[in-house]
Design an enzyme around this catalytic site. Structure first.
Site, PDB file in Angstrom:
ATOM      1  N   HIS A 168     -31.259-103.456 -61.595  1.00 20.92           N
ATOM      2  CA  HIS A 168     -32.731-103.476 -61.667  1.00 20.92           C
ATOM      3  C   HIS A 168     -33.344-103.989 -60.366  1.00 20.92           C
ATOM      4  CE1 HIS A 168     -33.107-102.442 -65.914  1.00 20.92           C
ATOM      5  NE2 HIS A 168     -32.174-103.324 -66.201  1.00 20.92           N
ATOM      6  N   GLY A 169     -32.526-104.181 -59.345  1.00 26.30           N
ATOM      7  CA  GLY A 169     -33.038-104.640 -58.058  1.00 26.30           C
ATOM      8  C   GLY A 169     -33.256-106.140 -57.959  1.00 26.30           C
ATOM      9  N   LEU A 170     -32.763-106.899 -58.938  1.00 32.02           N
ATOM     10  CA  LEU A 170     -33.027-108.343 -58.951  1.00 32.02           C
ATOM     11  C   LEU A 170     -32.258-109.076 -57.861  1.00 32.02           C
ATOM     12  CD1 LEU A 170     -33.059-108.963 -62.804  1.00 32.02           C
ATOM     13  CD2 LEU A 170     -34.994-108.541 -61.279  1.00 32.02           C
TER      14      LEU A 170
ATOM     15  N   LYS B 147     -31.587-107.927 -54.943  1.00 32.01           N
ATOM     16  CA  LYS B 147     -32.349-107.681 -53.717  1.00 32.01           C
ATOM     17  C   LYS B 147     -33.611-108.550 -53.684  1.00 32.01           C
ATOM     18  CE  LYS B 147     -33.965-103.996 -50.757  1.00 32.01           C
ATOM     19  NZ  LYS B 147     -34.175-102.568 -50.572  1.00 32.01           N
TER      20      LYS B 147
ATOM     21  N   ILE C 279     -25.501-116.393 -55.832  1.00 31.31           N
ATOM     22  CA  ILE C 279     -26.497-115.422 -56.281  1.00 31.31           C
ATOM     23  C   ILE C 279     -25.844-114.631 -57.401  1.00 31.31           C
ATOM     24  CG2 ILE C 279     -25.886-113.853 -54.375  1.00 31.31           C
ATOM     25  CD1 ILE C 279     -28.818-112.824 -54.521  1.00 31.31           C
TER      26      ILE C 279
ATOM     27  N   ILE D  85     -26.564-112.414 -61.174  1.00 28.62           N
ATOM     28  CA  ILE D  85     -27.436-111.723 -62.124  1.00 28.62           C
ATOM     29  C   ILE D  85     -26.607-111.439 -63.375  1.00 28.62           C
ATOM     30  CG2 ILE D  85     -28.876-109.679 -62.546  1.00 28.62           C
ATOM     31  CD1 ILE D  85     -29.938-111.433 -60.249  1.00 28.62           C
TER      32      ILE D  85
ATOM     33  N   TYR E 116     -24.093-106.095 -50.060  1.00 25.40           N
ATOM     34  CA  TYR E 116     -24.520-106.846 -48.883  1.00 25.40           C
ATOM     35  C   TYR E 116     -24.491-105.974 -47.632  1.00 25.40           C
ATOM     36  CZ  TYR E 116     -24.220-110.836 -51.977  1.00 25.40           C
ATOM     37  OH  TYR E 116     -24.400-111.695 -53.030  1.00 25.40           O
TER      38      TYR E 116
END
Length: 172
Positions: free
Chosen positions: A105-107, A109, A96, A98, A142
């Site tokens: 930006h909450g991506l 999540k 995962i 980004i 996490y």
């Protein structure tokens, strides 16, 4: 602000390779030797390896877009595609990432919620992932989302053995 998630397929192979190398470099190049980074990137993200992973029915990749710009991706595994023996009741988040300019930006999540949704749809009891013990930002992220350390395993960055903490979240 628009956020969109699209499943990857073989037509996305080169784009997947580009974002994989870019985000892995952004995340780890400062803490690892150039030789070990180059060896890992070549082994993990060559086109043949990524094509094999994309073709595995027990693995799925998803791109996340922020305002129509590719911002990151996630790879999830079930069954025998998991990188550790975790059983049929588990879904693994193997990758995962980004891009740095899209972080906060909450991506991450959003992508984790996608993985949890997939796990729930498949009646999985837990979701798990490996995090480098020195990646303090990821560990804190996490933990905030309810993951707990349940083990550790070796991860090879080139010829250097490193430790990943195995973080697990039990699903309701």
């Amino acid at each position: 602000m628009t956020i969109q998630i699209n499943q990857c397929n073989l037509e996305d192979l080169r784009t997947l390779q580009e974002i994989s190398i870019e985000t892995f470099n952004e995340t780890f190049k400062e803490q690892n030797s150039p030789e070990n980074m180059a060896a890992y990137l070549e082994r993990a993200f060559n086109l043949n390896q990524l094509e094999k992973e994309l073709s595995n029915s027990s693995s799925q990749f998803f791109f996340v877009y922020f305002n129509n710009e590719l911002a990151g991706y996630i790879k999830v595994n079930i069954d025998d595609a998991q990188s550790e023996e975790m059983g049929d009741e588990s879904l693994e988040v193997e990758r995962i990432y980004i891009k740095s300019k899209f972080q906060k930006h909450g991506l991450g999540k959003v992508l984790l919620n996608k993985a949890i949704e997939m796990a729930t749809e498949r009646n999985k009891k837990k979701i798990w992932l490996g995090v480098w013990e020195k990646n303090e930002n990821a560990l804190a992220f996490y933990k905030r989302l309810g993951f707990v350390q349940t083990g550790a395993h070796s991860f090879f960055m080139g010829d250097e053995e490193q430790t990943d903490f195995i973080m697990t979240k039990i699903l309701n």
